[in-house]
Design an enzyme around this catalytic site. Structure first.
Site, PDB file in Angstrom:
ATOM      1  N   LYS A 184      49.001  38.740  33.247  1.00 55.45           N
ATOM      2  CA  LYS A 184      48.616  37.649  34.139  1.00 55.45           C
ATOM      3  C   LYS A 184      49.501  36.403  33.970  1.00 55.45           C
ATOM      4  O   LYS A 184      50.314  36.336  33.062  1.00 55.45           O
ATOM      5  CB  LYS A 184      47.138  37.301  33.922  1.00 55.45           C
ATOM      6  CG  LYS A 184      46.200  38.475  34.226  1.00 55.45           C
ATOM      7  CD  LYS A 184      46.314  38.926  35.673  1.00 55.45           C
ATOM      8  CE  LYS A 184      45.246  39.932  36.077  1.00 55.45           C
ATOM      9  NZ  LYS A 184      45.510  41.312  35.640  1.00 55.45           N
TER      10      LYS A 184
HETATM   11  C1  LIG Z   1      41.853  41.790  40.951  1.00 51.15           C
HETATM   12  C2  LIG Z   1      41.478  42.020  39.510  1.00 51.15           C
HETATM   13  N1  LIG Z   1      40.223  41.808  39.110  1.00 51.15           N
HETATM   14  C3  LIG Z   1      39.845  41.988  37.833  1.00 51.15           C
HETATM   15  C4  LIG Z   1      40.735  42.422  36.887  1.00 51.15           C
HETATM   16  C5  LIG Z   1      40.245  42.645  35.502  1.00 51.15           C
HETATM   17  O1  LIG Z   1      40.695  41.673  34.624  1.00 51.15           O
HETATM   18  P1  LIG Z   1      40.489  41.867  33.039  1.00 51.15           P
HETATM   19  O2  LIG Z   1      41.526  42.849  32.604  1.00 51.15           O
HETATM   20  O3  LIG Z   1      40.722  40.504  32.463  1.00 51.15           O
HETATM   21  O4  LIG Z   1      39.107  42.337  32.837  1.00 51.15           O
HETATM   22  C6  LIG Z   1      42.062  42.671  37.256  1.00 51.15           C
HETATM   23  C7  LIG Z   1      43.090  43.155  36.345  1.00 51.15           C
HETATM   24  O5  LIG Z   1      43.429  43.079  35.351  1.00 51.15           O
HETATM   25  C8  LIG Z   1      42.446  42.463  38.600  1.00 51.15           C
HETATM   26  O6  LIG Z   1      43.709  42.698  38.992  1.00 51.15           O
END
Ligand SMILES: Cc1ncc(COP(=O)(O)O)c(C=O)c1O
Length: 386
Positions: A184
């Site tokens: 990110k």
């Molecule tokens: C659109 C979206 N939502 C949620 C997530 C989930 O994030 P995390 O890995 O921090 O749980 C991601 C990817 O990592 C994503 O691309």
């Protein structure tokens, strides 16, 4: 050709991050503690929100937001088919039903008209996803939510630092959740942040993130802490750690610098590739600050003799990593079996997915790297022009 492999993404961790993590380890306070508090405070200020709760991931934060807002069995939650599976999984974990609405062709975000068409008496919440770092059409979505008395819980995994009509993402909906996963725009390895204007929702989410224990339970190991706590709801173990927060504090202080580079690189890709007719480049709507988490391009398959999958292979052979964001939700067997989705249900999403791939774009790239990617794209297109 001996050029090294250009990975699809790479986090930029400097000496300050490393030093701060080492200091945190030396402090002996590894779990949720003072650095988490400090990170929450700085992040809250950065997005102009009233409350911020640091969590172990965006997925955890979205689960908490839905739980704290009371979304549960019998409720429907509308989101986009062009998202990561986590957006939909958290709805299912609450015992609610995910409902999908098709996307717009200009930004690949939820189409407010499609959202409105999917509203039923059971609809409880909207979950817009700010795809690639470009905010959704929030005025329209917030207006729909107001008229139908729905919650707006934003998946801002891609959108830290983004703005809509000069208002920061994180200060618009009932709750917004960011991701600090390693790919990110800023990272804590894994991690996330929930922001909200609603003090009760924040307190509830915080308590649920710490097993449902009375809210300052983490302080029980401090000198003035008490061993006593009460559990008022079955919670989760979703809090951030101080080691993650140490990374987050440093990354946050560098974020604007990262964003400037991302924006500059998006302009450079546009300059390098705009005359390639076979490739549709992403664009930013005028009323948003797009933070270019991704650079998703689309191949015009009618002009090429190869498809997206072969194109990705051809880039890999030239030492360039890419990714695809995302395989539509309704293509996955689990959601099809449980919710009856079928191919053909969301034609615009399907049209976009067919030629979709994300080119590398991150601060550690150089202008030469961008030129190399663009050159490879041009070369593959010219060899496979129809
Ligand atoms: C659109 C979206 N939502 C949620 C997530 C989930 O994030 P995390 O890995 O921090 O749980 C991601 C990817 O990592 C994503 O691309």
């Amino acid at each position: 050709m001996t050029e090294s492999f250009l990975p699809y993404c790479r986090p930029d961790l400097g000496p300050d991050e490393i030093e701060e993590v080492v200091e945190t380890l030396r402090s002996g306070w590894l779990a949720t503690g003072p650095r988490c508090k400090q990170f929450e405070e700085r992040f809250r200020e950065y997005v102009g929100a009233s409350h911020a709760v640091a969590v172990s991931s965006c997925t955890a934060g979205m689960h908490l937001a839905l739980a704290a807002a009371g979304v549960g069995p019998g409720d429907e939650v509308i989101t986009t088919p062009l998202t990561f599976c986590a957006t939909v999984n958290v709805i299912i974990h609450r015992g609610a039903t995910p409902v999908l609405a098709d996307i717009c062709l200009d930004d690949y975000n939820l189409d407010p008209q499609e959202v409105e068409r999917r509203i039923t008496p059971r609809t409880r919440a909207l979950m817009p996803v700010h795809y690639a770092g470009q905010p959704c059409r929030m005025d329209e979505l917030l207006d729909i939510a107001r008229r139908h008395k729905l919650l707006v819980i934003e998946d801002a995994a891609h959108a830290v630092g983004a703005r809509y009509r000069d208002r920061p993402i994180g200060s618009l909906g009932d709750a917004t959740v960011f991701s600090f996963y390693v790919t990110k725009n800023m990272t804590t390895g894994q991690g996330g942040m929930l922001t909200t204007e609603d003090g009760d929702l924040a307190a509830q989410a915080r308590q649920l993130s710490l097993h449902g224990m009375s809210h300052d339970a983490w302080r029980r190991y401090e000198a003035r802490g008490s061993w006593y706590y009460e559990v008022t709801a079955p919670g989760f173990n979703y809090a951030m750690t101080d080691v993650q927060a140490a990374l987050g504090l440093n990354q946050l202080s560098r974020l604007e610098g990262f964003q400037e580079l991302r924006a500059r690189y998006a302009v450079e890709y546009q300059r390098l590739l705009e005359d390639v007719e076979e490739v549709i480049l992403p664009s930013a709507r005028p009323e948003v600050r797009h933070v270019w988490h991704l650079y998703p391009v689309r191949l015009r398959s009618e002009l090429l003799t190869i498809g997206r999958d072969e194109f990705i292979e051809a880039l890999r052979e030239r030492g360039i990593g890419t990714s695809v964001h995302f395989i539509p939700i309704h293509y996955h067997p689990y959601y099809r079996e449980c919710f009856g989705f079928r191919k053909g249900d969301f034609p615009r999403c399907e049209q976009v997915f067919e030629g979709l791939l994300s080119l590398p774009l991150y601060p550690l790239m150089s202008m030469d790297d961008l030129a190399r990617v663009a050159e490879a794209v041009r070369e593959i297109v010219s060899t496979h022009r129809r």
